[in-house]
Design a protein around this motif. Structure first.
Motif, PDB file in Angstrom:
ATOM      1  N   TRP A  23       0.839  -1.209   0.000  1.00  0.00           N
ATOM      2  CA  TRP A  23       0.000   0.000   0.000  1.00  0.00           C
ATOM      3  C   TRP A  23       0.875   1.260   0.000  1.00  0.00           C
ATOM      4  O   TRP A  23       0.674   2.174  -0.787  1.00  0.00           O
ATOM      5  CB  TRP A  23      -0.938  -0.027   1.214  1.00  0.00           C
ATOM      6  N   GLN A  24       1.874   1.283   0.888  1.00  0.00           N
ATOM      7  CA  GLN A  24       2.773   2.455   0.961  1.00  0.00           C
ATOM      8  C   GLN A  24       3.541   2.631  -0.346  1.00  0.00           C
ATOM      9  O   GLN A  24       3.698   3.753  -0.830  1.00  0.00           O
ATOM     10  CB  GLN A  24       3.762   2.310   2.135  1.00  0.00           C
ATOM     11  N   ALA A  25       4.003   1.518  -0.910  1.00  0.00           N
ATOM     12  CA  ALA A  25       4.767   1.585  -2.165  1.00  0.00           C
ATOM     13  C   ALA A  25       3.890   2.124  -3.301  1.00  0.00           C
ATOM     14  O   ALA A  25       4.342   2.910  -4.135  1.00  0.00           O
ATOM     15  CB  ALA A  25       5.308   0.206  -2.523  1.00  0.00           C
ATOM     16  N   THR A  26       2.628   1.714  -3.295  1.00  0.00           N
ATOM     17  CA  THR A  26       1.707   2.173  -4.346  1.00  0.00           C
ATOM     18  C   THR A  26       1.449   3.674  -4.201  1.00  0.00           C
ATOM     19  O   THR A  26       1.490   4.413  -5.185  1.00  0.00           O
ATOM     20  CB  THR A  26       0.372   1.386  -4.280  1.00  0.00           C
ATOM     21  N   LEU A  27       1.213   4.131  -2.964  1.00  0.00           N
ATOM     22  CA  LEU A  27       0.965   5.565  -2.747  1.00  0.00           C
ATOM     23  C   LEU A  27       2.193   6.406  -3.116  1.00  0.00           C
ATOM     24  O   LEU A  27       2.062   7.535  -3.599  1.00  0.00           O
ATOM     25  CB  LEU A  27       0.612   5.844  -1.287  1.00  0.00           C
ATOM     26  N   ALA A  28       3.379   5.842  -2.898  1.00  0.00           N
ATOM     27  CA  ALA A  28       4.614   6.593  -3.155  1.00  0.00           C
ATOM     28  C   ALA A  28       4.863   6.797  -4.650  1.00  0.00           C
ATOM     29  O   ALA A  28       5.626   7.674  -5.046  1.00  0.00           O
ATOM     30  CB  ALA A  28       5.796   5.864  -2.511  1.00  0.00           C
ATOM     31  N   ARG A  29       4.220   5.997  -5.473  1.00  0.00           N
ATOM     32  CA  ARG A  29       4.488   6.035  -6.926  1.00  0.00           C
ATOM     33  C   ARG A  29       3.955   7.268  -7.636  1.00  0.00           C
ATOM     34  O   ARG A  29       4.470   7.671  -8.658  1.00  0.00           O
ATOM     35  CB  ARG A  29       3.844   4.807  -7.577  1.00  0.00           C
ATOM     36  N   TYR A  30       2.854   7.833  -7.132  1.00  0.00           N
ATOM     37  CA  TYR A  30       2.146   8.867  -7.911  1.00  0.00           C
ATOM     38  C   TYR A  30       2.150  10.218  -7.200  1.00  0.00           C
ATOM     39  O   TYR A  30       1.931  10.274  -5.985  1.00  0.00           O
ATOM     40  CB  TYR A  30       0.694   8.425  -8.168  1.00  0.00           C
ATOM     41  N   PRO A  31       2.332  11.297  -7.945  1.00  0.00           N
ATOM     42  CA  PRO A  31       2.355  12.623  -7.301  1.00  0.00           C
ATOM     43  C   PRO A  31       1.028  12.933  -6.602  1.00  0.00           C
ATOM     44  O   PRO A  31       1.019  13.605  -5.566  1.00  0.00           O
ATOM     45  CB  PRO A  31       2.589  13.585  -8.478  1.00  0.00           C
ATOM     46  N   PHE A  32      -0.073  12.419  -7.133  1.00  0.00           N
ATOM     47  CA  PHE A  32      -1.394  12.751  -6.573  1.00  0.00           C
ATOM     48  C   PHE A  32      -1.734  11.916  -5.346  1.00  0.00           C
ATOM     49  O   PHE A  32      -2.692  12.227  -4.635  1.00  0.00           O
ATOM     50  CB  PHE A  32      -2.499  12.600  -7.634  1.00  0.00           C
ATOM     51  N   THR A  33      -0.976  10.841  -5.058  1.00  0.00           N
ATOM     52  CA  THR A  33      -1.219  10.113  -3.806  1.00  0.00           C
ATOM     53  C   THR A  33      -0.135  10.435  -2.780  1.00  0.00           C
ATOM     54  O   THR A  33      -0.419  10.461  -1.587  1.00  0.00           O
ATOM     55  CB  THR A  33      -1.306   8.583  -4.026  1.00  0.00           C
ATOM     56  N   SER A 220      -8.132  15.723 -17.438  1.00  0.00           N
ATOM     57  CA  SER A 220      -8.267  15.047 -16.143  1.00  0.00           C
ATOM     58  C   SER A 220      -6.959  14.351 -15.776  1.00  0.00           C
ATOM     59  O   SER A 220      -6.525  14.399 -14.611  1.00  0.00           O
ATOM     60  CB  SER A 220      -9.415  14.032 -16.168  1.00  0.00           C
ATOM     61  N   GLU A 221      -6.321  13.690 -16.753  1.00  0.00           N
ATOM     62  CA  GLU A 221      -4.998  13.083 -16.511  1.00  0.00           C
ATOM     63  C   GLU A 221      -4.038  14.133 -15.982  1.00  0.00           C
ATOM     64  O   GLU A 221      -3.345  13.923 -14.979  1.00  0.00           O
ATOM     65  CB  GLU A 221      -4.374  12.580 -17.821  1.00  0.00           C
ATOM     66  N   ALA A 222      -3.981  15.266 -16.678  1.00  0.00           N
ATOM     67  CA  ALA A 222      -3.040  16.329 -16.311  1.00  0.00           C
ATOM     68  C   ALA A 222      -3.433  16.949 -14.966  1.00  0.00           C
ATOM     69  O   ALA A 222      -2.564  17.320 -14.174  1.00  0.00           O
ATOM     70  CB  ALA A 222      -3.003  17.390 -17.399  1.00  0.00           C
ATOM     71  N   PHE A 223      -4.734  17.038 -14.690  1.00  0.00           N
ATOM     72  CA  PHE A 223      -5.219  17.599 -13.421  1.00  0.00           C
ATOM     73  C   PHE A 223      -4.644  16.820 -12.232  1.00  0.00           C
ATOM     74  O   PHE A 223      -4.317  17.394 -11.191  1.00  0.00           O
ATOM     75  CB  PHE A 223      -6.744  17.569 -13.399  1.00  0.00           C
ATOM     76  N   PHE A 224      -4.502  15.487 -12.407  1.00  0.00           N
ATOM     77  CA  PHE A 224      -3.941  14.688 -11.319  1.00  0.00           C
ATOM     78  C   PHE A 224      -2.420  14.553 -11.422  1.00  0.00           C
ATOM     79  O   PHE A 224      -1.735  14.587 -10.407  1.00  0.00           O
ATOM     80  CB  PHE A 224      -4.614  13.306 -11.272  1.00  0.00           C
ATOM     81  N   GLU A 225      -1.901  14.384 -12.630  1.00  0.00           N
ATOM     82  CA  GLU A 225      -0.460  14.103 -12.791  1.00  0.00           C
ATOM     83  C   GLU A 225       0.400  15.377 -12.792  1.00  0.00           C
ATOM     84  O   GLU A 225       1.500  15.374 -12.261  1.00  0.00           O
ATOM     85  CB  GLU A 225      -0.235  13.343 -14.106  1.00  0.00           C
TER      86      GLU A 225
END
Ligand SMILES: [Zn+2]
Length: 267
Positions: A23-33, A220-225
């Motif tokens: 879970w932590q590794a997954t959250l660490a992958r994306y700027p929006f998480t 929407s992609e850009a809004f999150f990324e």
């Protein structure tokens, strides 16, 4: 929501087990998480658990759907509905994952009445009241902060299709104005298409020029990324997306980067 569904969801959440390290590794992958607060992370986790309970994630073309694959897809799908709720994904149940680009085949009749059979390589596809189909190789491209995110793209189409054919016009909550949405998106879309025609670099994927539906999905992609790019380039669209998704992705990202800088400074 029915009493039974509420009861069932509460029961699923009570019995849920999510591997903490994964879970932590997954959250660490994306700027929006990465930039989410603790309470938001907890709500996202609940949504992810319910998403994976209510949707079936199937492999195709030799794809094995491991737990990290399920989590990566669910986390990205659920970031869109973090403040909207899982019912925004009602009316369909299946996510199909290919190892890489897949070939979509379809028939259509052109303006002259001539029938065509088309085969096209795809990275993702959303069916109205049907499955979301995605390429795992492309899912792994997400999180770079460059605006590319196939999961967010396809699930934005799903939201758009809640009120019929995708047209860049998802159902808006009662406190939003349809006229403001249309003005912001039409103005930005026209400007974007003109810039692409002139060969200008906008910092947003050119594919957005394809149609108003694709413009909404790509923005929407850009809004999150890469939310700072959207806020800078099309502030009115940013405002509408922030109100629709009920998230200030640019503010959140900037605050978390300031926080990281401050931690570095005291070290
Ligand atoms: Zn699309």
């Amino acid at each position: 929501m029915s009493w039974f569904r509420r009861w069932r969801r509460a029961r699923v959440l009570r019995h849920a087990v999510v591997d903490a390290a994964l879970w932590q590794a997954t959250l660490a992958r994306y700027p929006f998480t990465r930039s989410l607060s603790e309470p938001d992370r907890a709500r996202l986790r609940d949504l992810v658990v319910l998403f994976l309970d209510e949707k079936a994630v199937h492999g195709a073309g030799g794809m094995t759907v491991r737990e990290d694959v399920r989590l990566a897809i669910a986390v990205q799908a659920c970031i869109l509905i973090l403040n909207l709720g899982l019912d925004y994904y009602r009316g369909w149940v299946e996510v199909i994952v290919y190892p890489d680009e897949f070939v979509a085949e379809y028939d259509y009749v052109d303006e002259d009445g001539v029938a065509h059979h088309v085969q096209q390589a795809m990275t993702g596809e959303s069916w109205e009241r049907g499955p979301v189909v995605i390429s795992w190789a492309d899912v792994q491209e997400a999180g770079s902060g460059e605006g590319y995110n196939v999961v967010v793209h396809e699930f934005a189409h799903k939201l758009d299709m809640l009120n019929g054919e995708p047209n860049g016009y998802p159902p808006l909550p009662a406190d939003m104005s349809r006229a403001d949405w249309a003005a912001a998106f039409t103005g930005a879309y026209d400007d974007f298409c003109e810039k692409i025609d002139r060969g200008l670099e906008v910092g947003i994927d050119e594919y957005a020029a394809e149609s108003p539906a694709e413009f909404f999905a790509v923005l929407s992609e850009a809004f999150f990324e890469s939310p700072l790019v959207v806020r800078e380039t099309y502030p009115d669209v940013y405002t509408q997306l922030a109100r629709f998704y009920r998230q200030d992705t640019a503010g959140r990202l900037a605050a978390s980067e300031r926080h990281t800088e401050a931690l570095r400074a005291v070290r």
